[in-house]
Design a protein around this motif. Sequence first.
Motif, short mmCIF file in Angstrom:
data_model
loop_
_atom_site.label_atom_id
_atom_site.label_comp_id
_atom_site.label_asym_id
_atom_site.label_seq_id
_atom_site.Cartn_x
_atom_site.Cartn_y
_atom_site.Cartn_z
N ALA A 123 -3.65 6.90 11.42
CA ALA A 123 -3.79 7.31 9.96
C ALA A 123 -4.23 8.12 9.49
N MET A 124 -5.54 8.91 10.12
CA MET A 124 -6.08 9.76 9.56
C MET A 124 -5.59 11.22 10.06
N SER A 125 -5.06 11.10 11.28
CA SER A 125 -4.37 12.49 11.68
C SER A 125 -3.03 12.45 10.94
N GLY A 126 -2.61 11.39 10.71
CA GLY A 126 -1.19 11.51 10.02
C GLY A 126 -1.32 12.17 8.66
N ALA A 127 -2.49 11.34 8.01
CA ALA A 127 -2.87 12.08 6.57
C ALA A 127 -3.36 13.65 6.64
N ALA A 132 2.72 9.40 -3.76
CA ALA A 132 4.10 9.82 -4.10
C ALA A 132 4.26 11.54 -3.71
N ASN A 133 3.35 12.29 -4.05
CA ASN A 133 3.47 13.69 -4.04
C ASN A 133 3.42 14.13 -2.46
N LEU A 134 2.80 13.11 -1.48
CA LEU A 134 2.98 13.44 -0.26
C LEU A 134 4.35 12.97 0.51
N GLY A 135 5.11 12.37 -0.32
CA GLY A 135 6.49 11.92 0.00
C GLY A 135 6.45 10.42 0.59
N TYR A 136 5.62 9.68 0.03
CA TYR A 136 5.53 8.38 0.90
C TYR A 136 5.72 7.31 -0.14
N PRO A 137 6.64 6.15 -0.07
CA PRO A 137 6.97 5.31 -1.02
C PRO A 137 5.65 4.42 -1.49
N ASP A 138 5.71 3.83 -2.75
CA ASP A 138 4.59 3.13 -3.41
C ASP A 138 4.08 2.05 -2.15
N TYR A 139 5.00 1.31 -1.64
CA TYR A 139 4.54 0.14 -0.64
C TYR A 139 3.82 0.49 0.35
N PHE A 140 3.52 1.69 0.75
CA PHE A 140 2.89 2.33 1.80
C PHE A 140 1.35 2.03 1.54
N LEU A 141 1.15 2.03 0.22
CA LEU A 141 -0.28 1.74 -0.33
C LEU A 141 -0.84 0.58 0.33
N THR A 142 0.12 -0.74 0.02
CA THR A 142 -0.46 -2.05 0.38
C THR A 142 -0.48 -2.11 1.76
#
Length: 126
Positions: free
Chosen positions: A81-85, A39-49
Amino acid sequence: MTKRNKIIYWIATLWLALGMTSTGIVQLLRIKQEQDFTANLGYPDYFLTILGTWKLLGVVAILVPRSPLIKEWAYAGFFFAMSGAAFSHILSGTTKEIFPCLLLLALTITSWYFRPADRKLIPVNQ
Protein backbone atom coordinates in the motif's frame (compact mmCIF):
# COMPACT_ATOMS: atom_id res chain seq x y z
CA MET A 1 16.25 -9.79 21.55
CA THR A 2 18.26 -6.93 22.97
CA LYS A 3 16.63 -4.11 24.88
CA ARG A 4 17.69 -1.67 22.12
CA ASN A 5 15.98 -3.74 19.42
CA LYS A 6 12.84 -4.08 21.53
CA ILE A 7 12.68 -0.29 21.97
CA ILE A 8 13.20 0.27 18.22
CA TYR A 9 10.49 -2.28 17.45
CA TRP A 10 7.88 -0.76 19.77
CA ILE A 11 8.56 2.84 18.73
CA ALA A 12 8.33 1.96 15.03
CA THR A 13 5.29 -0.28 15.56
CA LEU A 14 3.34 2.23 17.63
CA TRP A 15 4.05 5.07 15.18
CA LEU A 16 3.10 2.77 12.30
CA ALA A 17 -0.13 1.80 14.07
CA LEU A 18 -0.95 5.45 14.77
CA GLY A 19 -0.28 6.46 11.16
CA MET A 20 -2.24 3.60 9.65
CA THR A 21 -5.13 4.05 12.08
CA SER A 22 -5.44 7.79 11.46
CA THR A 23 -5.25 7.49 7.68
CA GLY A 24 -7.57 4.47 7.71
CA ILE A 25 -10.21 6.40 9.67
CA VAL A 26 -9.93 9.41 7.35
CA GLN A 27 -10.37 7.11 4.38
CA LEU A 28 -13.36 5.32 5.87
CA LEU A 29 -15.03 8.62 6.78
CA ARG A 30 -14.52 9.74 3.16
CA ILE A 31 -13.37 13.22 4.12
CA LYS A 32 -13.80 15.49 1.07
CA GLN A 33 -10.12 16.45 0.99
CA GLU A 34 -9.12 12.77 0.99
CA GLN A 35 -11.63 11.98 -1.77
CA ASP A 36 -10.22 14.79 -3.93
CA PHE A 37 -6.66 13.70 -3.18
CA THR A 38 -7.38 10.10 -4.18
CA ALA A 39 -9.26 11.18 -7.31
CA ASN A 40 -6.27 13.33 -8.35
CA LEU A 41 -4.12 10.20 -8.17
CA GLY A 42 -6.56 8.49 -10.53
CA TYR A 43 -8.23 6.09 -8.10
CA PRO A 44 -12.00 5.56 -7.76
CA ASP A 45 -13.85 6.74 -4.65
CA TYR A 46 -14.57 3.21 -3.39
CA PHE A 47 -10.82 2.62 -3.12
CA LEU A 48 -10.89 4.65 0.11
CA THR A 49 -13.21 2.12 1.77
CA ILE A 50 -11.00 -0.78 0.75
CA LEU A 51 -7.78 0.88 1.93
CA GLY A 52 -9.27 2.18 5.17
CA THR A 53 -10.72 -1.19 6.11
CA TRP A 54 -7.52 -3.12 5.38
CA LYS A 55 -5.38 -0.56 7.22
CA LEU A 56 -7.44 -0.89 10.40
CA LEU A 57 -7.45 -4.68 10.19
CA GLY A 58 -3.68 -4.61 9.58
CA VAL A 59 -3.12 -2.50 12.69
CA VAL A 60 -5.02 -5.03 14.78
CA ALA A 61 -2.98 -7.84 13.22
CA ILE A 62 0.42 -6.32 14.01
CA LEU A 63 -0.50 -5.32 17.57
CA VAL A 64 -2.14 -8.58 18.71
CA PRO A 65 0.51 -10.98 20.06
CA ARG A 66 -0.73 -14.08 18.19
CA SER A 67 -0.94 -15.21 14.56
CA PRO A 68 2.50 -14.68 12.99
CA LEU A 69 1.15 -15.62 9.53
CA ILE A 70 -1.48 -12.88 9.67
CA LYS A 71 1.21 -10.43 10.83
CA GLU A 72 3.30 -11.30 7.76
CA TRP A 73 0.30 -10.59 5.54
CA ALA A 74 -0.38 -7.31 7.34
CA TYR A 75 3.22 -6.15 6.93
CA ALA A 76 3.14 -7.17 3.26
CA GLY A 77 -0.12 -5.27 2.79
CA PHE A 78 1.31 -2.15 4.44
CA PHE A 79 4.43 -2.44 2.28
CA PHE A 80 2.45 -2.76 -0.95
CA ALA A 81 0.00 0.00 0.00
CA MET A 82 2.72 2.50 0.94
CA SER A 83 5.11 1.68 -1.90
CA GLY A 84 2.12 1.86 -4.28
CA ALA A 85 1.19 5.24 -2.82
CA ALA A 86 4.75 6.49 -3.32
CA PHE A 87 4.79 5.37 -6.95
CA SER A 88 1.33 6.89 -7.50
CA HIS A 89 2.66 10.24 -6.29
CA ILE A 90 5.73 9.99 -8.50
CA LEU A 91 3.75 9.01 -11.60
CA SER A 92 1.05 11.65 -11.04
CA GLY A 93 3.60 14.40 -10.41
CA THR A 94 2.48 15.09 -6.83
CA THR A 95 5.89 14.41 -5.30
CA LYS A 96 5.36 17.15 -2.69
CA GLU A 97 2.87 14.79 -1.02
CA ILE A 98 5.16 11.76 -0.97
CA PHE A 99 6.72 12.13 2.51
CA PRO A 100 3.88 10.60 4.61
CA CYS A 101 3.76 7.39 2.58
CA LEU A 102 7.57 7.10 2.59
CA LEU A 103 7.56 7.57 6.37
CA LEU A 104 4.92 4.85 6.81
CA LEU A 105 6.89 2.62 4.43
CA ALA A 106 10.06 3.12 6.50
CA LEU A 107 8.13 2.41 9.73
CA THR A 108 6.68 -0.75 8.17
CA ILE A 109 10.12 -2.05 7.23
CA THR A 110 11.62 -1.10 10.61
CA SER A 111 8.79 -2.70 12.60
CA TRP A 112 8.96 -5.86 10.49
CA TYR A 113 12.75 -6.13 10.75
CA PHE A 114 12.94 -5.62 14.52
CA ARG A 115 9.89 -7.69 15.51
CA PRO A 116 10.48 -10.18 18.33
CA ALA A 117 10.98 -13.87 17.56
CA ASP A 118 7.55 -14.79 18.92
CA ARG A 119 5.97 -12.46 16.35
CA LYS A 120 7.82 -14.04 13.42
CA LEU A 121 6.47 -16.79 11.20
CA ILE A 122 9.66 -18.82 11.61
CA PRO A 123 11.49 -17.88 14.84
CA VAL A 124 15.19 -17.29 14.34
CA ASN A 125 17.71 -17.69 17.15
CA GLN A 126 19.13 -14.31 18.04
